[in-house]
Design an enzyme around this catalytic site. Structure first.
Site, PDB file in Angstrom:
ATOM      1  N   ASP A  31       0.860  -1.156   0.115  1.00  0.00           N
ATOM      2  CA  ASP A  31      -0.021   0.166  -0.083  1.00  0.00           C
ATOM      3  C   ASP A  31       0.872   1.211   0.079  1.00  0.00           C
ATOM      4  OD1 ASP A  31       1.010  -0.355   2.493  1.00  0.00           O
ATOM      5  OD2 ASP A  31      -0.852   0.329   3.558  1.00  0.00           O
TER       6      ASP A  31
ATOM      7  N   HIS B  24      25.967   4.901 -16.043  1.00  0.00           N
ATOM      8  CA  HIS B  24      24.871   5.299 -14.828  1.00  0.00           C
ATOM      9  C   HIS B  24      24.889   4.316 -13.708  1.00  0.00           C
ATOM     10  CE1 HIS B  24      22.318   7.551 -18.146  1.00  0.00           C
ATOM     11  NE2 HIS B  24      23.118   8.276 -17.585  1.00  0.00           N
TER      12      HIS B  24
ATOM     13  N   ASP C 207      27.846  12.436 -10.550  1.00  0.00           N
ATOM     14  CA  ASP C 207      26.736  13.073 -11.413  1.00  0.00           C
ATOM     15  C   ASP C 207      25.509  13.322 -10.887  1.00  0.00           C
ATOM     16  OD1 ASP C 207      25.287  13.622 -13.890  1.00  0.00           O
ATOM     17  OD2 ASP C 207      26.054  12.008 -15.007  1.00  0.00           O
TER      18      ASP C 207
ATOM     19  N   HIS D 217      29.614   7.933 -25.062  1.00  0.00           N
ATOM     20  CA  HIS D 217      28.425   8.297 -24.741  1.00  0.00           C
ATOM     21  C   HIS D 217      28.236   9.680 -25.801  1.00  0.00           C
ATOM     22  CE1 HIS D 217      29.997  11.340 -22.072  1.00  0.00           C
ATOM     23  NE2 HIS D 217      30.587  10.396 -21.292  1.00  0.00           N
TER      24      HIS D 217
ATOM     25  N   HIS E  19      22.778  16.984 -23.922  1.00  0.00           N
ATOM     26  CA  HIS E  19      21.694  16.902 -24.256  1.00  0.00           C
ATOM     27  C   HIS E  19      20.897  18.002 -23.698  1.00  0.00           C
ATOM     28  CE1 HIS E  19      21.026  16.073 -20.061  1.00  0.00           C
ATOM     29  NE2 HIS E  19      22.172  15.116 -20.050  1.00  0.00           N
TER      30      HIS E  19
ATOM     31  N   ARG F 292      34.290  12.235 -15.665  1.00  0.00           N
ATOM     32  CA  ARG F 292      33.354  12.968 -16.558  1.00  0.00           C
ATOM     33  C   ARG F 292      33.271  14.432 -15.811  1.00  0.00           C
ATOM     34  NH1 ARG F 292      29.644   9.481 -17.056  1.00  0.00           N
ATOM     35  NH2 ARG F 292      28.180  10.081 -15.279  1.00  0.00           N
TER      36      ARG F 292
ATOM     37  N   GLU G 131      30.811  17.759 -16.262  1.00  0.00           N
ATOM     38  CA  GLU G 131      29.545  18.190 -16.909  1.00  0.00           C
ATOM     39  C   GLU G 131      29.152  19.388 -16.508  1.00  0.00           C
ATOM     40  OE1 GLU G 131      26.132  15.380 -16.092  1.00  0.00           O
ATOM     41  OE2 GLU G 131      25.016  16.563 -17.961  1.00  0.00           O
TER      42      GLU G 131
END
Ligand code: GLY
Ligand code: MN
Ligand code: MN
Length: 418
Positions: free
Chosen positions: A36, A239, A256, A339, A343, A383, A385
């Protein structure tokens, strides 16, 4: 955001619709989690974009007959018994004030009103939000409703309004850009708190807790997407979301992260040494990614395409790795970089878009630039970004205030550890 703004957006959408048509948008419900318990509700972003309303179970109906566009909102009726359990519902007056829609009814009249409209007025097409990010995604209320409409009114054309809305959402207004700035600033606070407290031996989820704290202090209930805190070898998994491994002295940690503000998301990657000091080798690779990232950001301007940015990213990263002797020719870059370079960003972290890879970027678009290098044999995943606004003459790096150079990261961590 003011109700006039939502009204303007509905007008802009109406212009893109065929005559004699109706749009139906559902605000959605919380998906079921287990027994629930449900997941936290998050509004259908297209419904929110057009109404400013963040409550479940509502329906927006727009009908277009020649020059006349009618706007109707259907909301849940107050229920005193239920309200003792789940709190107050939005009132008709509140729904009007937020959305700027004057015709607000309760949900139990929706079918009768739609049925009457379809019976009495010419309606050739019904637009629904039938966007699907993947084949596997569960069917939404809109998909189920499309089937019911077709059964009851087989002459109706069912159209997907997702593309028209994606087109509108591509160009951000001043208010939307400010929401993204705010999301970025909260993300910056989280990253700084994480870096200030990081020590070798901590679990990745402990680092995450330091990131989460400033978000909670700013009222962010949940981030725009699942946080990635990837130490050592985990950094090469794009990811990675488990965040349950122990960091080791000498590890790099790839972050990230993105807070959200009014449902606008930030999307920031940073990579740092958990002990506060890059090794010479880590620094070499890091600076290849950093130089590529800065050159890519500088290349962002109206007219540039994703194809050009992706090609440039591969060339810059390949040049860097060739100078280190890690690869011999450009084609080998796919072994260490796998990659795309960015985006659109907005109400979704991977925001809706109608751009093909050869379409030009335009002023008002917000995008990410995120090159990376992933050298599995050396446990190095890096990475970097940033979130970038395309301006009339070039670009603005909206996340330029977040620590990024080797020197700044080391100095910040050294100071914090004193
Ligand atoms: N946070 C996912 C991405 O950077 O695209
Ligand atoms: Mn990201
Ligand atoms: Mn991204």
């Amino acid at each position: 955001m003011t109700s006039e703004m939502y009204s303007e957006r509905r007008k802009a959408l109406s212009k893109a619709l065929d005559n004699h048509s109706t749009v139906l948008l559902f605000s959605g419900t919380a998906p079921h989690k287990s027994e629930d318990v449900d997941y936290t509700y998050t509004p259908n972003r297209n419904f929110y974009y057009l109404t400013g309303i963040t409550r479940p179970n509502m329906i927006l109906m727009l009908t277009k007959q020649g020059e006349s566009v009618t706007e109707t909102l259907f909301i849940e009726e107050a229920n005193p018994v239920l309200e003792k359990w789940i709190g107050r519902r939005m009132t008709v007056a509140e729904a009007k004030a937020v959305s700027g829609i004057n015709s607000v009814y309760f949900l139990d009249s929706f079918e009768a009103q739609l049925g009457r409209h379809l019976a009495r007025k010419r309606c050739d097409a019904v637009y629904l939000d039938l966007g699907r990010a993947s084949w596997q995604q569960p069917l939404s209320k809109a998909h189920e409703f499309a089937a019911e409409l077709t059964r009851k009114h087989p002459y109706l054309q069912i159209r997907n309004v997702h593309r028209e809305l994606a087109n509108l959402r591509l160009i951000k207004s001043e208010e939307e850009i400010n929401n993204i700035r705010k999301a970025i600033d909260i993300t910056r606070q989280g990253i700084e708190n994480l870096l200030a407290n990081a020590k070798p031996g901590m679990m990745e989820y402990e680092l995450e807790a330091y990131y989460d704290f400033p978000l909670k202090l700013n009222g962010v209930k949940e981030p725009g997407f699942t946080s990635i805190i990837a130490s050592g070898q985990n950094g090469v998994i794009l990811h990675y979301e488990e965040n349950d491994q122990q960091t080791k002295d000498g590890d790099l940690v790839l972050l990230d992260l993105g807070a959200q503000y009014k449902y606008y998301s930030a999307d920031i990657s940073r990579t740092f040494p958990v002990n506060g000091k890059f090794t010479e080798r880590q620094k070499q690779i890091y600076n290849i990614v950093l130089n590529a990232e800065e050159e890519l950001i500088a290349a962002v301007k109206p007219g540039v395409t994703w194809k050009q940015l992706n090609d440039l990213a591969k060339r810059l990263l390949a040049d860097g790795l060739k100078s280190l002797g890690l690869i011999q020719d450009d084609a080998e870059i796919s072994r260490y970089y796998y990659h795309s370079v960015g985006h659109q960003l907005g109400l979704n972290v991977h925001d809706v878009t109608t751009l093909d890879e050869n379409d030009p970027l335009q002023p008002g678009m917000v995008i990410t630039i995120e090159p990376g290098l992933y050298i599995e044999e050396e446990s190095i995943g890096i990475r970097i970004e940033d979130d970038v606004l395309v301006t009339e003459n070039g670009q603005e790096n909206l996340s330029k205030h977040i620590l990024k150079t080797v020197e700044d990261i080391e100095a910040f961590m050294a100071k914090a550890s004193k």
